[in-house]
Design an enzyme around this catalytic site. Structure first.
Site, PDB file in Angstrom:
ATOM      1  N   ASP A  36       0.834  -1.200   0.000  1.00  0.00           N
ATOM      2  CA  ASP A  36       0.000   0.000   0.000  1.00  0.00           C
ATOM      3  C   ASP A  36       0.869   1.251   0.000  1.00  0.00           C
ATOM      4  O   ASP A  36       0.622   2.210  -0.744  1.00  0.00           O
ATOM      5  CB  ASP A  36      -0.906  -0.027   1.240  1.00  0.00           C
ATOM      6  N   HIS A  62      -4.561   2.321  -6.923  1.00  0.00           N
ATOM      7  CA  HIS A  62      -5.748   2.091  -6.106  1.00  0.00           C
ATOM      8  C   HIS A  62      -6.988   1.818  -6.955  1.00  0.00           C
ATOM      9  O   HIS A  62      -7.883   1.081  -6.534  1.00  0.00           O
ATOM     10  CB  HIS A  62      -5.970   3.269  -5.150  1.00  0.00           C
TER      11      HIS A  62
END
Length: 365
Positions: A169, A252
């Site tokens: 992430d 994302h």
């Protein structure tokens, strides 16, 4: 468009800082309600039952999905218990549920991550899913969390996969912020990135490359080391500040697209985002040197580099086109990337990223 940046009220990281929770609840209010993941309740809260009771803090277990049904249940718990401080303790979905519930109730929120798997703890936004676990929407709170309390010992004791997922992430932070800066696209605050946001995003990436492998070794042995501390800060603070004040891009959106396939639901957010980074590199025609660096980092720490690594063993073009179409939906942040982004381009980037990952695996075998 003006420059905008957001930050949590206080960020506190260190070994044993969880013991300060009751004091911070008293700092903000009188009665705390913890929304805790199952593992946080079993492994952290049971040992601190007396401490929580003395601090006028009660705990409820999170249902497992940040969806409207769970948010309504938590709203009822707040009303019945007359809590005036909400604490989210656990991973990303638990934390996001606490943030949204606190925002809707007009209450302060304390975030206590027990894993460093996402950059959710510091951010003022949260992801809502359907009850089945498919991405639904992003909600923005009026304020970022008042306090983020990160106990490095708690995170060191968690399974290594969580920290590794967090690195996936965090890895997206720089590439997405860079894309937004290049195209002058708005960040998650609704403005352009500040220099601080952009440089924190770059610092996040550099920290991963420098300390990621050493932190992985430390967390596999449940050791609190300086390297682990640096990566916890990168995963939680630097990534949180960098993505929100820098902006989001392809990685994302690809993650959101991948949630359309049930076989990916058992994989963590950061694992799917990591493959989104590789797809984004292919989409943006990144240099061979940069691409090699990112693939090598993923391989070194154990992040996915192929679709099979995130559960997609049967690569069917029609099935992958559904992923690409969802990633390219109107309003998705993939449109912050340069040029016209189409499902066909994203499909080819997905397959190209996978092909390169497969070739590298063959060469390493």
């Amino acid at each position: 468009m003006v420059l905008k940046a957001v930050f949590p009220g206080k960020y506190i990281q260190g070994e044993g800082v969880l013991s300060e929770l009751a004091g911070w609840v008293r700092f903000l209010g009188k009665k705390g309600l913890i929304i805790a993941s199952r593992s946080a309740k079993e492994k952290v809260l049971i040992r601190r039952a007396a401490e929580l009771k003395a601090g006028a803090i009660t705990a409820e277990q999170f249902s497992g999905e940040c969806c409207e049904k769970e948010l309504n249940r938590v709203a009822d718990l707040i009303a019945v218990g007359k809590a005036d401080v909400i604490i989210g303790m656990g991973g990303g979905k638990t934390i996001d549920t606490a943030k949204i519930a606190a925002d809707r109730a007009g209450l302060p929120v304390i975030v206590v991550p027990t894993i460093a798997s996402t950059d959710a703890p510091c951010s003022g936004c949260a992801v809502v899913y359907t009850q089945a676990g498919e991405f639904d929407s992003v909600l923005y709170q009026k304020m970022n969390p008042q306090i983020v309390l990160v106990d490095t010992k708690v995170i060191a004791d968690a399974p290594a996969r969580f920290l590794i997922s967090g690195m996936g992430d965090a890895m997206a932070t720089w590439f997405e912020a860079r894309s937004c800066n290049r195209t002058q696209s708005e960040n998650a605050c609704g403005g352009l990135s500040t220099m601080a946001g952009l440089h924190l995003a770059r610092l996040c990436y550099d920290t991963l490359l420098q300390y990621g492998e050493a932190a992985k070794i430390a967390v596999e042995r449940h050791l609190v080391t300086p390297a682990l501390g640096h990566i916890i800060e990168a995963n939680i603070l630097l990534s949180g500040l960098g993505f929100e004040s820098g902006g989001l891009g392809a990685a994302h959106s690809v993650h959101n697209g991948l949630t359309a396939l049930p076989e990916t639901h058992s994989f963590y957010h950061g694992e799917k985002v990591a493959f989104g980074v590789l797809t984004g590199l292919a989409l943006a025609d990144a240099s061979c040197e940069e691409t090699r660096t990112v693939y090598a980092f993923c391989e070194a720490v154990g992040l996915p580099t192929t679709l099979a690594d995130i559960g997609i063993a049967d690569i069917d073009r029609d099935k992958m086109m559904a992923v690409a179409q969802k990633a390219c939906a109107p309003g998705e942040c993939i449109h912050h990337e340069a040029g016209e982004i189409t499902p066909e381009k994203v499909l080819n980037a997905l397959l190209a990223a996978n092909a390169l990952g497969e070739e590298r695996k063959k060469n390493r075998a």
